[in-house]
Design a protein around this motif. Structure first.
Motif: not given
Ligand code: NDP
Length: 295
Positions: A49-53, A101-102, A41-43, A69-70
């Motif tokens: 953040q919800v999707y990654v969690r 998105p990045l 996750l970048v940013g 990885v942040r």
């Protein structure tokens, strides 16, 4: 006519995650293999953040290893590519996902091209896109993969059905069309230049809306008895509250369709479950052991 059957994506996803957990347990016991998923996750985009969690949580629940990885929002393209390369070289990581998105300064195409195609569990690398088109084994994008599973569970054999996919993105529309073709559907892909979109949609036995426009597909665009798959996730303000709606006007379409996916609770949960399935598939391929789930 009776209201459409609701295709409960959350329940299907739960069942798939249970199958995956059992398969992970077998792989760990028989082969000492613990599939590992890395999420980059970048940013600090709140939705990302919800999707990654959720991805990390479900991977752990299925007995997989996960790595979060942040990188800061101002990270350079080179830094993100370097992080991906480190994961490519890490034998404990079998799947790599870069959350989109990045940030603006980073070319997503460059980052995706840096992912080892064998670990590309999103199925976005050109190598996997080409394999899908050529009908060769590879990693298939998770959202259309989950939709095929929902359609098979709801309809059974899809051969000969008229399928209309609205949207032609590389992550949903295009791979969706190819997968429906693989199921022997007759496939039409519609987009922003399609003439008489409503009429095109009315031909569909299977209508997939992947547009990103809240409630664009109206009830009278739906053929009576059709199966409607709503991929859209749109945040809208209603009565002072933020609400999630799909690309389909749900209440209208439900009155006409034979079956329909809700938003939320339809396609979204299946996407995450299929990401885990792809991680398992990738881990099996990298270790040279059989992948037993029919996907
Ligand atoms: P993109 O923006 O990449 O693509 C949208 C597509 O819709 C394009 O092909 C575009 O056509 C087409 N389109 C736009 N406006 C119209 C219109 N008025 N009439 C017909 N076609 C139109 O979106 P994605 O494919 O990435 O995502 C689509 C939606 O699905 C979004 O809401 C997204 O949030 C959601 N999504 C949900 C997922 C899930 O797990 N549930 C996963 C991924 C996405 P053209 O090519 O001509 O511009």
């Amino acid at each position: 006519m009776a209201e459409a059957k609701i295709i409960d994506g959350a329940a299907h996803a739960k069942a798939l995650r249970a199958e995956l957990a059992a398969e992970v347990a077998r792989l760990r016991a028989e082969h000492g293999l613990k599939p590992g998923l890395a999420v980059v996750l970048v940013g600090e985009d709140p939705a990302s953040q919800v999707y990654v969690r959720n991805k990390v949580r479900f991977a752990n629940e299925a007995g997989m290893a996960s790595r979060d990885v942040r990188l800061p929002a101002e990270a350079s393209e080179e830094e993100v590519v370097a992080a991906v390369r480190r994961l490519n070289a890490d034998p404990d990581i079998h799947g790599i996902l870069v959350q989109m998105p990045l940030p603006r300064q980073i070319d997503a195409g460059v980052v995706i091209a840096a992912i080892d195609p064998a670990k590309d569990v999103d199925g976005f690398h050109d190598m996997n896109a080409g394999r899908l088109l050529a009908g060769r084994p590879g990693l298939v994008p998770c959202t259309p993969l989950g939709i095929i599973r929902l359609l098979r569970a709801s309809i059974g054999n899809l051969a000969g059905l008229e399928a209309v996919v609205v949207g032609r993105s590389n992550i949903v529309g295009k791979p969706m069309a190819v997968l429906l073709l693989r199921e022997d559907c007759t496939v039409t892909v519609a987009h922003s230049h399609t003439r008489d979109l409503e009429e095109v949609c009315r031909r569909a036995d299977i209508l997939v809306a992947a547009v990103g426009r809240p409630e664009m597909v109206r009830g009278d665009w739906v053929k009576p008895g059709a199966t409607v798959i709503d991929v859209g996730i749109n945040r809208v303000e209603r009565e002072g509250k933020t609400k999630l709606v799909g690309d389909v006007a749900f209440a209208e379409a439900r009155a006409v369709a034979g079956a329909i996916t809700p938003v939320p609770g339809g396609v979204g949960p299946m996407t995450i479950a299929c990401l885990l399935a792809n991680t398992l598939r990738a881990a099996c391929a990298q270790r040279g052991v059989e992948f037993r789930l029919p996907l």
